[in-house]
Design an enzyme around this catalytic site. Structure first.
Site, PDB file in Angstrom:
ATOM      1  N   ASP A  32      87.948  52.383  18.203  1.00  6.17           N
ATOM      2  CA  ASP A  32      88.670  52.301  16.924  1.00  6.17           C
ATOM      3  C   ASP A  32      88.097  53.384  16.029  1.00  6.17           C
ATOM      4  O   ASP A  32      87.006  53.894  16.298  1.00  6.17           O
ATOM      5  CB  ASP A  32      88.459  50.907  16.290  1.00  6.17           C
ATOM      6  CG  ASP A  32      89.517  50.560  15.248  1.00  6.17           C
ATOM      7  OD1 ASP A  32      89.596  51.273  14.230  1.00  6.17           O
ATOM      8  OD2 ASP A  32      90.260  49.597  15.466  1.00  6.17           O
ATOM      9  N   ASP A  50      88.759  58.809  16.574  1.00  6.43           N
ATOM     10  CA  ASP A  50      90.116  58.912  16.037  1.00  6.43           C
ATOM     11  C   ASP A  50      91.073  59.178  17.206  1.00  6.43           C
ATOM     12  O   ASP A  50      91.061  60.266  17.797  1.00  6.43           O
ATOM     13  CB  ASP A  50      90.174  60.064  15.021  1.00  6.43           C
ATOM     14  CG  ASP A  50      91.550  60.165  14.365  1.00  6.43           C
ATOM     15  OD1 ASP A  50      92.523  59.636  14.937  1.00  6.43           O
ATOM     16  OD2 ASP A  50      91.625  60.782  13.286  1.00  6.43           O
ATOM     17  N   CYS A 122     109.837  44.319  14.661  1.00  6.16           N
ATOM     18  CA  CYS A 122     110.452  45.272  13.725  1.00  6.16           C
ATOM     19  C   CYS A 122     111.386  46.252  14.447  1.00  6.16           C
ATOM     20  O   CYS A 122     112.091  47.023  13.807  1.00  6.16           O
ATOM     21  CB  CYS A 122     109.394  46.038  12.939  1.00  6.16           C
ATOM     22  SG  CYS A 122     108.683  45.054  11.615  1.00  6.16           S
ATOM     23  N   TYR A 148     108.457  51.998  10.870  1.00  8.39           N
ATOM     24  CA  TYR A 148     107.464  51.361  11.749  1.00  8.39           C
ATOM     25  C   TYR A 148     108.156  50.881  13.024  1.00  8.39           C
ATOM     26  O   TYR A 148     107.658  51.063  14.142  1.00  8.39           O
ATOM     27  CB  TYR A 148     106.838  50.200  10.965  1.00  8.39           C
ATOM     28  CG  TYR A 148     105.941  49.267  11.738  1.00  8.39           C
ATOM     29  CD1 TYR A 148     104.645  49.631  12.091  1.00  8.39           C
ATOM     30  CD2 TYR A 148     106.384  47.977  12.077  1.00  8.39           C
ATOM     31  CE1 TYR A 148     103.819  48.752  12.774  1.00  8.39           C
ATOM     32  CE2 TYR A 148     105.558  47.090  12.749  1.00  8.39           C
ATOM     33  CZ  TYR A 148     104.283  47.480  13.099  1.00  8.39           C
ATOM     34  OH  TYR A 148     103.460  46.612  13.781  1.00  8.39           O
ATOM     35  N   ASN A 177     104.996  38.096  13.360  1.00 11.35           N
ATOM     36  CA  ASN A 177     103.858  38.215  12.438  1.00 11.35           C
ATOM     37  C   ASN A 177     102.691  37.383  12.946  1.00 11.35           C
ATOM     38  O   ASN A 177     102.831  36.170  13.122  1.00 11.35           O
ATOM     39  CB  ASN A 177     104.225  37.663  11.057  1.00 11.35           C
ATOM     40  CG  ASN A 177     105.278  38.492  10.396  1.00 11.35           C
ATOM     41  OD1 ASN A 177     105.019  39.615   9.989  1.00 11.35           O
ATOM     42  ND2 ASN A 177     106.478  37.945  10.311  1.00 11.35           N
ATOM     43  N   GLU A 190      97.225  43.602   3.859  1.00 10.70           N
ATOM     44  CA  GLU A 190      97.322  42.203   4.254  1.00 10.70           C
ATOM     45  C   GLU A 190      98.770  41.771   4.436  1.00 10.70           C
ATOM     46  O   GLU A 190      99.667  42.273   3.801  1.00 10.70           O
ATOM     47  CB  GLU A 190      96.617  41.296   3.229  1.00 10.70           C
ATOM     48  CG  GLU A 190      97.222  41.254   1.845  1.00 10.70           C
ATOM     49  CD  GLU A 190      96.788  42.407   0.935  1.00 10.70           C
ATOM     50  OE1 GLU A 190      96.351  43.455   1.445  1.00 10.70           O
ATOM     51  OE2 GLU A 190      96.931  42.254  -0.292  1.00 10.70           O
ATOM     52  N   LYS A 191      98.957  40.780   5.315  1.00  9.94           N
ATOM     53  CA  LYS A 191     100.293  40.247   5.570  1.00  9.94           C
ATOM     54  C   LYS A 191     100.433  38.920   4.834  1.00  9.94           C
ATOM     55  O   LYS A 191      99.459  38.364   4.342  1.00  9.94           O
ATOM     56  CB  LYS A 191     100.508  40.078   7.065  1.00  9.94           C
ATOM     57  CG  LYS A 191     100.204  41.372   7.800  1.00  9.94           C
ATOM     58  CD  LYS A 191     100.609  41.328   9.211  1.00  9.94           C
ATOM     59  CE  LYS A 191     101.687  42.365   9.435  1.00  9.94           C
ATOM     60  NZ  LYS A 191     102.622  41.982  10.459  1.00  9.94           N
ATOM     61  N   ALA A 192     101.683  38.408   4.814  1.00 12.94           N
ATOM     62  CA  ALA A 192     102.000  37.257   3.950  1.00 12.94           C
ATOM     63  C   ALA A 192     101.048  36.055   4.103  1.00 12.94           C
ATOM     64  O   ALA A 192     100.589  35.521   3.082  1.00 12.94           O
ATOM     65  CB  ALA A 192     103.446  36.839   4.176  1.00 12.94           C
ATOM     66  N   LYS A 199      96.137  34.266  -2.793  1.00 13.15           N
ATOM     67  CA  LYS A 199      96.733  33.947  -4.098  1.00 13.15           C
ATOM     68  C   LYS A 199      96.579  32.462  -4.433  1.00 13.15           C
ATOM     69  O   LYS A 199      96.264  32.107  -5.564  1.00 13.15           O
ATOM     70  CB  LYS A 199      98.225  34.329  -4.091  1.00 13.15           C
ATOM     71  CG  LYS A 199      98.447  35.840  -4.079  1.00 13.15           C
ATOM     72  CD  LYS A 199      99.937  36.156  -4.072  1.00 13.15           C
ATOM     73  CE  LYS A 199     100.192  37.640  -3.928  1.00 13.15           C
ATOM     74  NZ  LYS A 199     101.626  37.975  -4.001  1.00 13.15           N
TER      75      LYS A 199
HETATM   76  P1  NAD Z   1      94.987  46.165  12.401  1.00 13.91           P
HETATM   77  O1  NAD Z   1      95.352  47.141  11.344  1.00 13.91           O
HETATM   78  O2  NAD Z   1      94.056  45.058  12.046  1.00 13.91           O
HETATM   79  O3  NAD Z   1      94.409  46.908  13.683  1.00 13.91           O
HETATM   80  C1  NAD Z   1      94.807  48.188  14.048  1.00 13.91           C
HETATM   81  C2  NAD Z   1      93.557  49.008  14.271  1.00 13.91           C
HETATM   82  O4  NAD Z   1      93.940  50.330  14.658  1.00 13.91           O
HETATM   83  C3  NAD Z   1      92.685  49.145  13.015  1.00 13.91           C
HETATM   84  O5  NAD Z   1      91.387  48.626  13.239  1.00 13.91           O
HETATM   85  C4  NAD Z   1      92.648  50.638  12.766  1.00 13.91           C
HETATM   86  O6  NAD Z   1      91.406  51.117  12.282  1.00 13.91           O
HETATM   87  C5  NAD Z   1      92.966  51.205  14.147  1.00 13.91           C
HETATM   88  N1  NAD Z   1      93.435  52.562  14.046  1.00 13.91           N
HETATM   89  C6  NAD Z   1      94.392  53.053  13.219  1.00 13.91           C
HETATM   90  N2  NAD Z   1      94.476  54.377  13.361  1.00 13.91           N
HETATM   91  C7  NAD Z   1      93.565  54.741  14.286  1.00 13.91           C
HETATM   92  C8  NAD Z   1      93.168  55.975  14.842  1.00 13.91           C
HETATM   93  N3  NAD Z   1      93.753  57.119  14.454  1.00 13.91           N
HETATM   94  N4  NAD Z   1      92.195  55.984  15.768  1.00 13.91           N
HETATM   95  C9  NAD Z   1      91.580  54.839  16.164  1.00 13.91           C
HETATM   96  N5  NAD Z   1      91.912  53.632  15.671  1.00 13.91           N
HETATM   97  C10 NAD Z   1      92.892  53.585  14.733  1.00 13.91           C
HETATM   98  O7  NAD Z   1      96.369  45.585  12.961  1.00 13.91           O
HETATM   99  P2  NAD Z   1      96.627  44.333  13.911  1.00 13.91           P
HETATM  100  O8  NAD Z   1      97.300  43.312  13.085  1.00 13.91           O
HETATM  101  O9  NAD Z   1      95.412  44.002  14.653  1.00 13.91           O
HETATM  102  O10 NAD Z   1      97.724  44.956  14.883  1.00 13.91           O
HETATM  103  C11 NAD Z   1      97.408  45.418  16.191  1.00 13.91           C
HETATM  104  C12 NAD Z   1      98.665  45.961  16.847  1.00 13.91           C
HETATM  105  O11 NAD Z   1      99.673  44.947  16.903  1.00 13.91           O
HETATM  106  C13 NAD Z   1      99.297  47.141  16.110  1.00 13.91           C
HETATM  107  O12 NAD Z   1      99.813  48.048  17.042  1.00 13.91           O
HETATM  108  C14 NAD Z   1     100.423  46.497  15.345  1.00 13.91           C
HETATM  109  O13 NAD Z   1     101.446  47.412  15.055  1.00 13.91           O
HETATM  110  C15 NAD Z   1     100.875  45.424  16.311  1.00 13.91           C
HETATM  111  N6  NAD Z   1     101.554  44.320  15.635  1.00 13.91           N
HETATM  112  C16 NAD Z   1     100.855  43.486  14.805  1.00 13.91           C
HETATM  113  C17 NAD Z   1     101.520  42.454  14.165  1.00 13.91           C
HETATM  114  C18 NAD Z   1     100.778  41.523  13.236  1.00 13.91           C
HETATM  115  O14 NAD Z   1     101.411  40.627  12.682  1.00 13.91           O
HETATM  116  N7  NAD Z   1      99.489  41.651  13.039  1.00 13.91           N
HETATM  117  C19 NAD Z   1     102.907  42.274  14.346  1.00 13.91           C
HETATM  118  C20 NAD Z   1     103.578  43.141  15.179  1.00 13.91           C
HETATM  119  C21 NAD Z   1     102.900  44.154  15.843  1.00 13.91           C
END
Ligand code: NAD
Length: 323
Positions: A32, A50, A122, A148, A177, A190-192, A199
């Site tokens: 990460d 990265d 999405c 997205y 979600n 943050e999500k809902a 809140k």
């Molecule tokens: P999150 O933001 O907590 O985790 C994503 C991680 O990716 C973060 O820790 C961030 O630092 C890392 N990241 C971003 N850019 C980076 C880069 N350039 N290099 C290395 N690391 C990088 O999100 P999450 O909720 O854990 O979601 C994980 C996956 O699931 C994502 O792909 C997200 O789109 C997908 N997703 C999540 C949800 C949800 O409700 N949480 C819903 C649909 C899809």
């Protein structure tokens, strides 16, 4: 011992997945651009890199043994709730696509056996209230509501193309979600469920909580433990193509607020304010994921109790005035 690489292991779902895979006996490397915020990583090895850079994907995928990882779980993305998705569409389209383009092509080239991609519901078009359920095939003709969703759809297709050419087994989940402990609860991403928990915790019993829009948008939420289990089962199944991961419990944002207030033991009202609301409604089939024996174990009420308790604890730790 099986080896797994979890990309996005510093994030919400990734950090839970690392723990789950370790419990299953895997040797796990997390990668990460940051370490997990809320509890130390449980990965055997963690690289801060990265993943937009191709060379960094190469480094993440390289094992001392010279063998490819048995399994790669790709969850890294520029990600947040609806406010973030609306305000950061350029970052999402630029950063997440670079991560996916580089990680998919590098993994396929070095011979990774199984590759999981975290897509999202999405990718689907907006739905009307009360519209009958739609399944995974309804993603086409494509009309995602936001950028997205377009990025996710393109990355799904790229993974499938590389899977066909290189014989890498691809598994794709479209998450609803996801919520639970260890998720962002303030700061804009943050999500809902976490935002409402914050809140409600900061509002007096009998007070009003601000919500974006009229609160009648319909959503579906899946508890983190149920989701991680579904990811693992999907990865080891023979389900080709995209698979929805969610529950059948569709609720309005007002209902979600009600469950949050119940978890807090409070009565709260709401005040509608302007904000990015997103789609009007959601109603997705989960027949594909349940066909492999998976079922959610947490109701939204139960999951929100755990989520609220965790968010409240974080706020207290940070010295905020919990009511
Ligand atoms: P999150 O933001 O907590 O985790 C994503 C991680 O990716 C973060 O820790 C961030 O630092 C890392 N990241 C971003 N850019 C980076 C880069 N350039 N290099 C290395 N690391 C990088 O999100 P999450 O909720 O854990 O979601 C994980 C996956 O699931 C994502 O792909 C997200 O789109 C997908 N997703 C999540 C949800 C949800 O409700 N949480 C819903 C649909 C899809």
């Amino acid at each position: 011992m099986k080896t797994a690489l979890v990309c996005g292991a510093g994030g919400f779902i990734g950090s839970h997945l690392v723990r789950f895979l370790r419990e299953k006996g895997y040797w796990v490397r997390g990668v990460d651009r940051k370490l997990p915020e809320f509890s130390p990583t449980e990965a055997d090895d963690f690289l801060v890199l990265d993943l937009r850079e191709r060379e960094n994907c190469e480094k993440a995928l390289a094992l001392d043994s010279g063998k490819p990882f048995d399994e790669v779980y790709q969850l890294a993305a520029d990600m947040g709730g609806m406010g973030f998705i609306k305000n950061a569409e350029c970052e999402i389209m630029h950063n997440s696509i670079l991560i996916n383009v580089n990680m998919i092509s590098e993994a396929a080239k070095i011979g990774v056996k199984r590759y999981f991609f975290s897509s999202s519901v999405c990718v689907y078009r907006d739905m009307k209230h009360g519209e009958p359920m739609i399944d995974e095939t309804a993603a086409y003709p494509a009309l995602p509501d936001n950028e997205y969703g377009w990025e996710k759809l393109y990355s799904e297709r790229m993974l499938q193309a590389f899977s066909r050419k290189y014989g890498m087994i691809a598994r794709i989940a479209r998450f609803q979600n996801c919520y639970g402990p260890d998720s962002s609860y303030e700061g804009g991403r943050e999500k809902a469920p976490a935002a409402l928990s914050r809140k409600v915790a900061l509002t007096e019993d009998g007070g009003d909580v601000e919500i974006w829009g009229d609160g009648l948008a319909v959503r579906n939420f899946i508890y983190i433990e149920d989701l991680v289990r579904a990811v693992y089962m999907l990865m080891h199944s023979d389900l080709e193509g995209a698979v929805n991961i969610g529950t059948l419990e569709n609720v309005t944002v007002r209902q979600l607020l009600q469950y949050t207030a119940e978890a807090a033991g409070k009565t709260v009202g709401f005040k509608s304010v302007d904000g990015p609301v997103g789609v009007a409604s959601r109603n997705f089939a989960i027949d594909r994921i349940t066909s492999i024996g998976w079922q959610p174990e947490y109701s939204l009420r139960e999951g929100m109790k755990k989520t609220y308790a965790w968010v409240r604890e974080q706020l207290i730790k940070n010295g905020q005035e919990v009511k």
